[in-house]
Each structure stands twice: as C-alpha cells, then as structure tokens.
Design a protein around this motif. Sequence first.
Motif, PDB file in Angstrom:
ATOM      1  N   VAL A  98     -11.588  -4.952   1.550  1.00 21.48           N
ATOM      2  CA  VAL A  98     -11.047  -3.628   0.950  1.00 21.48           C
ATOM      3  C   VAL A  98     -10.056  -3.062   2.209  1.00 21.48           C
ATOM      4  O   VAL A  98     -10.165  -2.932   3.130  1.00 21.48           O
ATOM      5  N   CYS A  99      -8.823  -2.427   1.459  1.00 20.95           N
ATOM      6  CA  CYS A  99      -7.935  -1.901   2.270  1.00 20.95           C
ATOM      7  C   CYS A  99      -7.909  -0.352   1.853  1.00 20.95           C
ATOM      8  O   CYS A  99      -7.833   0.097   0.677  1.00 20.95           O
ATOM      9  N   ILE A 100      -7.862   0.603   2.839  1.00 22.62           N
ATOM     10  CA  ILE A 100      -7.786   1.980   2.481  1.00 22.62           C
ATOM     11  C   ILE A 100      -6.786   2.718   3.218  1.00 22.62           C
ATOM     12  O   ILE A 100      -6.446   2.378   4.589  1.00 22.62           O
ATOM     13  N   SER A 101      -6.068   3.499   2.576  1.00 22.19           N
ATOM     14  CA  SER A 101      -4.660   4.002   2.973  1.00 22.19           C
ATOM     15  C   SER A 101      -5.339   5.241   3.993  1.00 22.19           C
ATOM     16  O   SER A 101      -6.066   5.978   3.895  1.00 22.19           O
ATOM     17  N   GLN A 102      -4.733   5.665   5.143  1.00 26.98           N
ATOM     18  CA  GLN A 102      -4.972   6.525   5.890  1.00 26.98           C
ATOM     19  C   GLN A 102      -3.824   6.804   6.988  1.00 26.98           C
ATOM     20  O   GLN A 102      -2.769   5.809   7.094  1.00 26.98           O
ATOM     21  N   GLN A 119      14.178  -2.310  -0.602  1.00 27.91           N
ATOM     22  CA  GLN A 119      14.626  -0.751  -0.527  1.00 27.91           C
ATOM     23  C   GLN A 119      14.972  -0.184  -1.902  1.00 27.91           C
ATOM     24  O   GLN A 119      15.651  -0.668  -2.414  1.00 27.91           O
ATOM     25  N   GLY A 120      14.308   0.916  -2.129  1.00 27.60           N
ATOM     26  CA  GLY A 120      14.629   1.429  -3.525  1.00 27.60           C
ATOM     27  C   GLY A 120      15.439   2.741  -3.419  1.00 27.60           C
ATOM     28  O   GLY A 120      15.766   3.125  -2.406  1.00 27.60           O
ATOM     29  N   PRO A 121      15.928   3.198  -4.549  1.00 24.29           N
ATOM     30  CA  PRO A 121      16.814   4.438  -4.322  1.00 24.29           C
ATOM     31  C   PRO A 121      16.093   5.708  -4.166  1.00 24.29           C
ATOM     32  O   PRO A 121      16.896   6.573  -3.350  1.00 24.29           O
ATOM     33  N   VAL A 122      15.038   5.908  -4.307  1.00 28.37           N
ATOM     34  CA  VAL A 122      14.031   7.236  -4.137  1.00 28.37           C
ATOM     35  C   VAL A 122      12.497   6.750  -3.981  1.00 28.37           C
ATOM     36  O   VAL A 122      12.259   5.510  -4.069  1.00 28.37           O
ATOM     37  N   PRO A 123      11.874   7.659  -3.345  1.00 31.02           N
ATOM     38  CA  PRO A 123      10.547   7.271  -3.152  1.00 31.02           C
ATOM     39  C   PRO A 123       9.640   6.740  -4.407  1.00 31.02           C
ATOM     40  O   PRO A 123      10.101   7.193  -5.429  1.00 31.02           O
ATOM     41  N   SER A 124       8.804   5.869  -4.101  1.00 33.06           N
ATOM     42  CA  SER A 124       7.866   5.234  -5.140  1.00 33.06           C
ATOM     43  C   SER A 124       6.653   5.834  -5.187  1.00 33.06           C
ATOM     44  O   SER A 124       6.038   6.368  -4.076  1.00 33.06           O
ATOM     45  N   TRP A 125       6.069   6.042  -6.493  1.00 33.87           N
ATOM     46  CA  TRP A 125       4.704   6.790  -6.564  1.00 33.87           C
ATOM     47  C   TRP A 125       3.665   5.891  -6.961  1.00 33.87           C
ATOM     48  O   TRP A 125       2.490   5.868  -6.992  1.00 33.87           O
ATOM     49  N   SER A 126       4.144   4.620  -7.530  1.00 38.11           N
ATOM     50  CA  SER A 126       3.209   3.616  -8.011  1.00 38.11           C
ATOM     51  C   SER A 126       3.595   2.359  -7.936  1.00 38.11           C
ATOM     52  O   SER A 126       4.703   2.106  -8.158  1.00 38.11           O
ATOM     53  N   LEU A 144       0.712  -5.466  -1.849  1.00 35.79           N
ATOM     54  CA  LEU A 144       1.928  -4.323  -2.206  1.00 35.79           C
ATOM     55  C   LEU A 144       1.531  -2.883  -1.888  1.00 35.79           C
ATOM     56  O   LEU A 144       0.559  -2.604  -2.548  1.00 35.79           O
ATOM     57  N   SER A 145       2.529  -2.271  -1.351  1.00 35.41           N
ATOM     58  CA  SER A 145       2.358  -0.703  -0.905  1.00 35.41           C
ATOM     59  C   SER A 145       3.571  -0.102  -1.097  1.00 35.41           C
ATOM     60  O   SER A 145       4.768  -0.715  -0.866  1.00 35.41           O
ATOM     61  N   CYS A 146       3.366   1.182  -1.571  1.00 37.84           N
ATOM     62  CA  CYS A 146       4.448   1.946  -1.748  1.00 37.84           C
ATOM     63  C   CYS A 146       4.036   3.537  -1.140  1.00 37.84           C
ATOM     64  O   CYS A 146       2.905   3.762  -1.068  1.00 37.84           O
ATOM     65  N   ALA A 147       5.008   4.243  -0.699  1.00 37.59           N
ATOM     66  CA  ALA A 147       4.777   5.390   0.020  1.00 37.59           C
ATOM     67  C   ALA A 147       6.044   6.394  -0.542  1.00 37.59           C
ATOM     68  O   ALA A 147       6.549   6.239  -1.445  1.00 37.59           O
ATOM     69  N   HIS A 150       3.885   2.028   6.673  1.00 33.51           N
ATOM     70  CA  HIS A 150       4.924   3.205   6.257  1.00 33.51           C
ATOM     71  C   HIS A 150       5.086   4.394   7.253  1.00 33.51           C
ATOM     72  O   HIS A 150       4.153   4.808   8.195  1.00 33.51           O
ATOM     73  N   SER A 151       6.150   5.137   7.163  1.00 31.20           N
ATOM     74  CA  SER A 151       6.230   6.355   7.898  1.00 31.20           C
ATOM     75  C   SER A 151       5.882   7.586   7.060  1.00 31.20           C
ATOM     76  O   SER A 151       5.849   8.610   7.742  1.00 31.20           O
ATOM     77  N   ALA A 152       5.796   7.496   5.777  1.00 36.51           N
ATOM     78  CA  ALA A 152       5.267   8.523   4.937  1.00 36.51           C
ATOM     79  C   ALA A 152       3.891   8.296   4.029  1.00 36.51           C
ATOM     80  O   ALA A 152       3.287   7.012   4.461  1.00 36.51           O
ATOM     81  N   LEU A 153       3.214   9.247   3.612  1.00 36.55           N
ATOM     82  CA  LEU A 153       2.036   9.091   2.751  1.00 36.55           C
ATOM     83  C   LEU A 153       2.128   8.139   1.867  1.00 36.55           C
ATOM     84  O   LEU A 153       3.132   7.763   1.131  1.00 36.55           O
ATOM     85  N   ILE A 154       1.050   7.218   2.008  1.00 36.54           N
ATOM     86  CA  ILE A 154       0.957   5.829   1.006  1.00 36.54           C
ATOM     87  C   ILE A 154       0.306   6.334  -0.419  1.00 36.54           C
ATOM     88  O   ILE A 154      -0.336   7.026  -0.298  1.00 36.54           O
ATOM     89  N   ARG A 155       1.229   5.951  -1.394  1.00 35.48           N
ATOM     90  CA  ARG A 155       0.789   6.515  -2.834  1.00 35.48           C
ATOM     91  C   ARG A 155      -0.047   5.460  -3.791  1.00 35.48           C
ATOM     92  O   ARG A 155      -0.885   6.028  -4.198  1.00 35.48           O
ATOM     93  N   ASP A 156       0.298   3.935  -3.374  1.00 31.03           N
ATOM     94  CA  ASP A 156      -0.463   3.309  -4.119  1.00 31.03           C
ATOM     95  C   ASP A 156      -0.589   1.656  -3.299  1.00 31.03           C
ATOM     96  O   ASP A 156       0.129   1.574  -2.507  1.00 31.03           O
ATOM     97  N   LEU A 157      -1.539   1.000  -3.516  1.00 29.24           N
ATOM     98  CA  LEU A 157      -1.712  -0.423  -2.945  1.00 29.24           C
ATOM     99  C   LEU A 157      -2.176  -1.244  -4.091  1.00 29.24           C
ATOM    100  O   LEU A 157      -3.156  -0.662  -5.200  1.00 29.24           O
ATOM    101  N   ALA A 158      -1.950  -2.530  -4.105  1.00 30.51           N
ATOM    102  CA  ALA A 158      -2.138  -3.253  -5.050  1.00 30.51           C
ATOM    103  C   ALA A 158      -2.177  -4.720  -4.563  1.00 30.51           C
ATOM    104  O   ALA A 158      -1.235  -5.255  -3.945  1.00 30.51           O
ATOM    105  N   PHE A 159      -3.172  -5.509  -4.887  1.00 30.35           N
ATOM    106  CA  PHE A 159      -3.468  -7.035  -4.510  1.00 30.35           C
ATOM    107  C   PHE A 159      -3.014  -8.058  -5.377  1.00 30.35           C
ATOM    108  O   PHE A 159      -3.025  -7.651  -6.637  1.00 30.35           O
TER     109      PHE A 159
END
Length: 573
Positions: free
Chosen positions: A265-269, A340-347, A317-320, A298-307
């Motif tokens: 189990v992976c939990i963002s913090q 590298q994406g153009p803007v922050p990812s939420w999901s 897979l993680s995005c923030a 990541h340097s910012a708050l993690i928004r989503d995690l997916a195995f």
Amino acid sequence: MPAIVKRCECSKNNGGITTTRLIWRQYGVSNFKLACILLSACMGSQGSQRMDENPDEVQEEETNPLTDPADQSQPQIELISDEVVVRKIGEESRDDEDHSDDAQCCPICFDSWSNAGDHRLASLKCGHLFGLSCIQKWLKGQGGKCPQCNAAAKSKDIRLIYAKALKVLDTTEREEALLELQKERAARLKAELAAASQKLRLKEALNECERLRSMLSDHNAVPQRSNSAPSVSTDSVYSYREVKVLKIHDTGCRVMAFSPTTGIVCISQPSPNPLFPGHGFKKFLLSDLKPVQFKCSHSALIRDLAFSNTSMNPLLLSCANEPTIKITNIISNSVIQSFQGPVPSWSCAWNSDDNNYFYTGLLNGNVLIYDIRNTNEHVGSFNQGAPVVSLKYVPRNSCSDLSCSGLLVGQLNRATFYEKNEEEFLPHVLLADKKVISLDYEELSGHFVVSCRPSSSQFPNVRHEIHRLSKSTESTDVQCQSVHTFHGGSTQRFLSRTKIFSHPSDENHLLLAAGDEASSSLNIWDVQSQRLAQRVTSPCPPFMDVCAVQQNNENFLLSLTEKNLHVHRWSAV
C-alpha cells in the motif's frame, strides 16, 4: 548603349519583350521600371541614329507608317510606341512573375547558381538562398548580415542545399481549406456534445418524473408510511471491523494505491524531513501493516497514484501539482521514467489492456496519452475544458453488456466516456452540469459512481449517483442507465474519493463507501437494497480516500484521513 540598340534590332519581332529580358541579363537590372526606361532610351537613340544617317528614308516612313507585314527585312520597333512596349512588358512580367529567371539566380551576383562547384546553392539560418562563393565573400566584408533581411549571420551559419532545382508551390488555398476543415470538425464536435448533453438532461428529467410518480403512487397506497431517514441495516451477519489505526503524518495525506501482486500500500504524504522538503509516498505491507520506506518523488502535493497491473514488477504512476509525471519501480524504490507535461496533472490512470500506455488529466482540461517507450512527448490528446479530477480506464469486455473499451473522465462540471475506436477516442457525455468531485468504476458489473458537491437549493446535499454503462455490438451509442442516488451531508470542501466494489460475501451485490464531512464519518451503502449498511467514524476526519482490497483470502477496507490510515477487516459481528 550601342550594344543595347543592337539587341533591340535583333528582337524587333518579339514586341520588345525579349529585349527587356536581355537588358536585365546584360546589366543586372532588378527594377522593372528602370528596365523600361532603358528600353525607351535605346529605341530613342536608335531613331536619332537613323535620322542622322538617312533623313529621307525616315521621312518616307513617317508619311507611310503602315508597311507591309510580310516584309520582314525592315525594323518594326518604330511602329510600337514606348507606352505600348512598357504595357506589354508589364503584362508579360506579371504573368511570369513566379517563373522568372530570377528565381534561379543568386541575389548577390544575379548569376545562376549550380548544384556543384564554388557557386553551388547555399543558405543561411534565416532561410535565404545564395551562391556559396558569393555569400562567403559577402559575410567577410559586410559585417556579418544577411543580404536579404539583415539578420545576423556568420560563416558557420552557411548550409549547403543538395537540390538540382527549386520550385515553390503555392499552398495557400490548401492550408486555408485545411484550417476551415478543422474549424468545421471542432464545431461539429461541439454540436454533438451539446446534443448529447440535452439528451441526457431530457433522460434525467424523464427518470425524475417516473420516480416522483412511483413515490406518489406508493404514498397513496400507504398513507401512514414514515418519512424518517433510512436506518442502518441490522440483519447483516458480517461487517467491517476496525483492526488497526496507523498514523501516517501530521497532515497532508491525500491519496493511496494498492498493488494486489505485492501486497504493498502506497500513501501520499509530505516529506517527514524538514531539511528535504517535498512530497512523496510511504510504503506499507498489508500482511504486517508496518511502514517499509518513504520515497520523495515530487516537489508539490501529490494528486493521484496508480499501480500498473503487471504481475512481475508493478510500476507506480504518480502526478502532482506540477507538470512532471513520474513512474517509480516499487521494488527498487527508484524513479525509472519522468515525463514533462505542459501544466500540472490532477489525475492519472494506466491502460490495463496495454501497460505501455497511460493517461493523465490536466489542470487545463486536456487528457494526454503517453507511451512509456517514448519519453520525449505525449503521443495523443483530446480536449475537455474543466480540470480533470478523476480518470478510470474501462477494459474491453469488462462486463457482458459493454462491448468496447475506453476512458471514464470526471471533470469539475461533467462526466464523459471516451470510447476507444482504433486510434481515436469518441466522446459520449454521460452527465452534464454536475459539480463532480470523484468518479470510480467497477469492472465486473459495469457500474460506476459519480460524486457531486451540493449545487443549489434543488440539490442541497452531496450526491453519489450510481450508473451503469452498456453498449451492444450493433449499437453505436453508449448507454448510461441511472441505478440509484445516495445522499450525504450538506458540506464538501475536499475532493475526497468514493469507492464502489463487490460485496465481500456476495459478488452479485455492490457496496459503496464514501466519506461524509458533515457527520465526520465513512458511510457504506448496499447498492442493491439501497440502504446504509454501516457507518465508520474517525477522531481525525475527514476521510480523503477509500480502497477495498483482498489479501490472503481476507477482505479489507482501507480508509485514509489527513493523518491516519484506518484498516477494517470483513468479519462476523
């Protein structure tokens, strides 16, 4: 000037047109008006010379200007005025402007370039073409500037052009037609989405009318029926019992993900070390519920995690709240790829049919398609509009009533299913004008849940709407059938997640788990009976994420708050 007169006499049958071209080539004249002046001067000097040599002959020609056209021995230049010659030259020049000899000449020396030798075709970085020897000499003595546009240039900027000939094609009309075609396609897609949205509104209105009719008929049949809120079911033998509470961090926990193959189990913090700020995830083994290791990714708050669903080596897979998307090897605890994406990812979500692809939902409403074999850029995209808060991939033939695969996209204002058709995604608007906060899909039954914020006096409470996807092989439309709507409290600040999953004791039944900020609890509903089956409370609300897992023939429900992880085991009461 006599040399020009001689050329005029030799070209008298061509109406002066060939004469103008010869003048340009002889003296390097690049101005059309100057060439016409030279031609008029040549013709005038020729007439003066003939007047001095034989005035009687000139007088005879003036009295008889119309000579025999068959007599080709007499010059014809005197019969054409300067104005006529200039007009003819102008017409011919305009007709052949794009095909003139200057298109194949060096603009410095006006001599034709070649495809080999010292005067071969070359260009600068600004794109202008010259002869190689000419441009080399020019750059040495003209302060390092292009002769055409005065752009800064050096000798190292000279590039040889390997071409036998050059011909510029006018594609203006084609490009304009393609642009108009793209606009028409965008307008058509917008119209189709608007039509689908109106159809959904009509269908929802009809369903609401049918529900009100049913309630009215039930009320007339049983007038003394109580209007109290639904009570918790007590006829169930099994329920979820809390077995452990683990403190993850003081605050800042948002999402979690579970790998069935490894039991991790992976939990963002946030980072626990103030000397190394950032955000990452902490790993737990479900077998002993002990933390293994923290990984800052990541340097910012993690928004989503997916195995990923690979059995040998699952990838996380993680995005923030930053443009970087990362893939981490959960066994070696190392980042193996970054995108590298153009803007922050939420999901984000994996393609469970092909783990080489994954999807990310962006802050600007776009959904990007990535291939892990291509780290340079995304391989596809489609536009949405509002920020994408949730992504769920629907595998092909995941249930008996759904014959296609695709992507469920939850935005802040609607929910859409993108049907995967060969290399493109066809949009099907499922729910419109909704304040979506979460979306989840249950593969075996084809049901999905959309959680929405309170929006108006008509919907004062949080709503968890259960729907079912279906599509036959003969139909082209994806059907969205409304099953039931569960209501929560009147407040919803966070984008907390809900979970729909199979009943641990009966696979034909579904359970829905959703946090309720108003009551500081986690509500578990039975979808088939439409009753509240269980309510779990926490001293540190609100509940941010829920995950139903199975390990060693035991069923667990993991619920995450901003500080703690609650572990519930399905067992007898």
